[in-house]
Enzyme design. Structure first.
Site, PDB file in Angstrom:
ATOM      1  N   HIS A  21      15.562  26.108 -51.261  1.00  0.00           N
ATOM      2  CA  HIS A  21      16.317  27.231 -50.684  1.00  0.00           C
ATOM      3  C   HIS A  21      15.732  27.735 -49.351  1.00  0.00           C
ATOM      4  CE1 HIS A  21      18.053  26.971 -54.555  1.00  0.00           C
ATOM      5  NE2 HIS A  21      17.209  27.740 -55.192  1.00  0.00           N
TER       6      HIS A  21
ATOM      7  N   PHE B 122      24.284  11.039 -73.716  1.00  0.00           N
ATOM      8  CA  PHE B 122      24.445  10.598 -72.321  1.00  0.00           C
ATOM      9  C   PHE B 122      23.792   9.251 -72.040  1.00  0.00           C
ATOM     10  CE2 PHE B 122      24.408  15.374 -71.149  1.00  0.00           C
ATOM     11  CZ  PHE B 122      25.690  15.505 -71.640  1.00  0.00           C
TER      12      PHE B 122
HETATM   13  C1  BG6 Z   1      16.937  28.840 -58.643  1.00  0.00           C
HETATM   14  C2  BG6 Z   1      15.517  28.920 -59.099  1.00  0.00           C
HETATM   15  O1  BG6 Z   1      17.135  27.674 -57.889  1.00  0.00           O
HETATM   16  O2  BG6 Z   1      17.253  29.971 -57.841  1.00  0.00           O
HETATM   17  C3  BG6 Z   1      15.270  30.219 -59.872  1.00  0.00           C
HETATM   18  O3  BG6 Z   1      15.205  27.820 -59.938  1.00  0.00           O
HETATM   19  C4  BG6 Z   1      15.726  31.405 -59.064  1.00  0.00           C
HETATM   20  O4  BG6 Z   1      13.911  30.345 -60.231  1.00  0.00           O
HETATM   21  C5  BG6 Z   1      17.143  31.205 -58.523  1.00  0.00           C
HETATM   22  O5  BG6 Z   1      15.673  32.556 -59.903  1.00  0.00           O
HETATM   23  C6  BG6 Z   1      17.511  32.317 -57.551  1.00  0.00           C
HETATM   24  O6  BG6 Z   1      18.860  32.219 -57.214  1.00  0.00           O
HETATM   25  P1  BG6 Z   1      19.689  33.485 -56.737  1.00  0.00           P
HETATM   26  O7  BG6 Z   1      21.029  32.950 -56.379  1.00  0.00           O
HETATM   27  O8  BG6 Z   1      19.723  34.448 -57.920  1.00  0.00           O
HETATM   28  O9  BG6 Z   1      18.959  34.079 -55.592  1.00  0.00           O
END
Ligand code: BG6
Length: 489
Positions: free
Chosen positions: A237, A93
């Protein structure tokens, strides 16, 4: 037949043989094809360092795909069509010499979606090389998280990409925004006047956001230990969920209208003062325990663990938003690995009625709650008070749900994975489910302040046994305000 008019593109998947691509992206693309949401001319070009051509890698890709797709959703005819879309190119890359071959493999005239399922350290280099072969003008770039480690490093990544791509062609992924119920939050809030009139400090007492996972570190120790749960989950998130709950109604559904409102929330987050860290934030780290009756090791005993690590695998905190709508309404956030169940849910607690007329011993029952379950069992339920049925019951109250379960309501429909939605939106050129540069930066700024406070304090995270809801201090954090976490038993 799908309602959307699907548009063609060439998807250049950087990091095509990595875990994210094989576990999430390729299965999501297969599902889109199955749903008729890939244009006939859309091609997927896998790019990675490993030697070999398409024929050499196809069997391994098929094997992983079959593992990821439930048997009832496997369709030989779809696979036959899908595999024809797949190509593979071995390349370095960061080596400009690899790129003319890539340019020749991209059909002229079609837009390119360049998906970076790679470490952020190479984003800038890839962008520069794409620009050098003259395809930047027809390319949208998709950036996976983590974008940096703090505000300064996220700026470096964003600036390196911005040298070659304008913001309206940069798609930063936060896969929570692709979850079906998360998008439903927008519908729930802004298509129902019922809620919007109640959505403020006059009527809401507090809000809980829980994102609990059963899994531990799953072989990602190296990455995770540098990050910890605050950077891994809260910076992105949980703060995104908080924004969708707390933002003002946007003037329309355009990407910038929504993102402008989210940024206002991020700017209004109150930095947690150092002297309140001990009462408003809890960091935890799991020790050995049991998940579903099975013994699991503690964080420090995981493979490749540094036995003295001080990284947190759990964090809970009280967040305040400094604006008219939310003044005095605490938002309690918590997220952790190795919790008793996988559960993401938002609970909005409404205030008690201003004047209470029922039996005093029932008073604690009274309060409406809106529960938005993101996973599992996606759905929305409103807890309302009714009278218990029966002549002998007098005016005895009970709490009952007005419930919308997505799996029951949309029985035939499968809940699509977040990546299906996000890939579809980027191929269509819609940015509203992607995170703008200033959102990333304001979120980092707030987290950096918190992390700096922790570092000054220098306290080790509090232990909690795997399979529990975190350290006792997390219960005390909310109990101090006279509340408890909804549904913990
Ligand atoms: C990711 C994190 O962004 O989200 C992880 O890096 C986590 O650590 C995951 O396990 C959780 O995603 P979901 O969709 O399984 O709730």
């Amino acid at each position: 037949m799908p309602d959307v008019r699907v548009l063609p593109c060439t998807l250049a998947l950087f990091g095509a043989l990595g875990d994210l691509a094989l576990r999430k992206l390729i299965p999501a693309l297969y599902q889109l094809d199955r749903e008729g949401l890939l244009h006939a001319d859309t091609r997927i070009l896998g790019l990675a360092r490993e030697e070999g051509d398409t024929a050499a890698h196809l069997p391994a890709i098929e094997k992983r795909l079959r593992l990821a797709v439930p048997a009832r959703e496997w369709d030989d005819a779809v696979w036959a069509r899908f595999r024809e879309r797949l190509g593979y190119l071995s390349m370095d890359f960061l080596d400009p010499q690899s790129y003319p071959t890539l340019r020749d493999a991209l059909p002229g005239g079609l837009p390119v979606v360049a998906y970076f399922a790679t470490p952020a350290s190479v984003y800038g280099g890839i962008c520069e090389n794409l620009a050098a072969i003259g395809v930047a003008e027809r390319t949208r770039v998709v950036l996976e998280k983590p974008i940096g480690h703090d505000l300064a490093s996220s700026r470096e990544v964003n600036d390196a990409v911005a040298r070659f791509f304008p913001e309206n062609r940069i798609y930063r992924i936060d896969h929570y925004l692709g979850k079906e119920t998360v998008q439903n939050l927008i519908a729930l809030r802004f298509a129902n006047s019922l809620f919007e009139t109640q959505w403020n400090q006059n009527h809401i007492s507090h809000v809980e956001i829980t994102v609990a996972e059963k899994v531990g570190i799953e072989g990602r120790w190296g990455y995770f230990d540098q990050a910890g749960q605050l950077r891994d989950m809260v910076q992105n998130h949980l703060l995104q969920l908080l924004c969708l709950i707390a933002m003002d109604p946007p003037s329309d559904l355009s990407a910038d209208s929504i993102r402008d409102e989210k940024v206002k929330v991020l700017r209004a987050l109150e930095p947690i003062p150092p002297e309140q860290l001990a009462t408003r934030v809890v960091r935890g780290q799991y020790t050995a325990g049991f998940i579903d009756g099975k013994a699991v090791p503690g964080y420090l005993e995981e493979e490749h663990a540094n036995r003295r690590s001080g990284a947190e695998t759990f964090v809970s905190l009280r967040v305040d938003i400094r604006n008219w709508r939310w003044s005095g309404v605490p938002f309690y956030l918590r997220t952790g690995k190795r919790m008793p169940q996988k559960l993401s849910q938002i609970v909005i607690h409404f205030k008690e009625p201003p004047h209470y007329i029922f039996a005093p011993e029932q008073r604690s029952l009274i309060s409406n709650r809106l529960i938005i379950r993101l996973q599992p069992d996606e759905g929305i339920s409103l807890q309302v008070m009714t009278k218990d049925q029966g002549l002998g019951k007098g005016m005895q109250l009970r709490t009952g749900p007005l419930q919308l379960s997505f799996s029951e309501t949309f029985q035939a429909a499968r809940v699509p994975d977040a990546y299906e939605r996000l890939l579809l939106e980027v191929m269509q050129g819609n940015q509203y489910l992607f995170v703008r540069k200033d959102e990333v930066e304001f979120a980092w700024k707030w987290c950096d302040h918190l992390i700096a406070g922790w570092e000054r304090l220098g306290e080790a995270p509090k232990p909690y046994p795997a399979g529990t809801w975190g350290p006792q201090a997390a219960v005390a954090l909310i109990a101090r305000d006279g509340k408890d976490w909804y549904g913990d038993h």
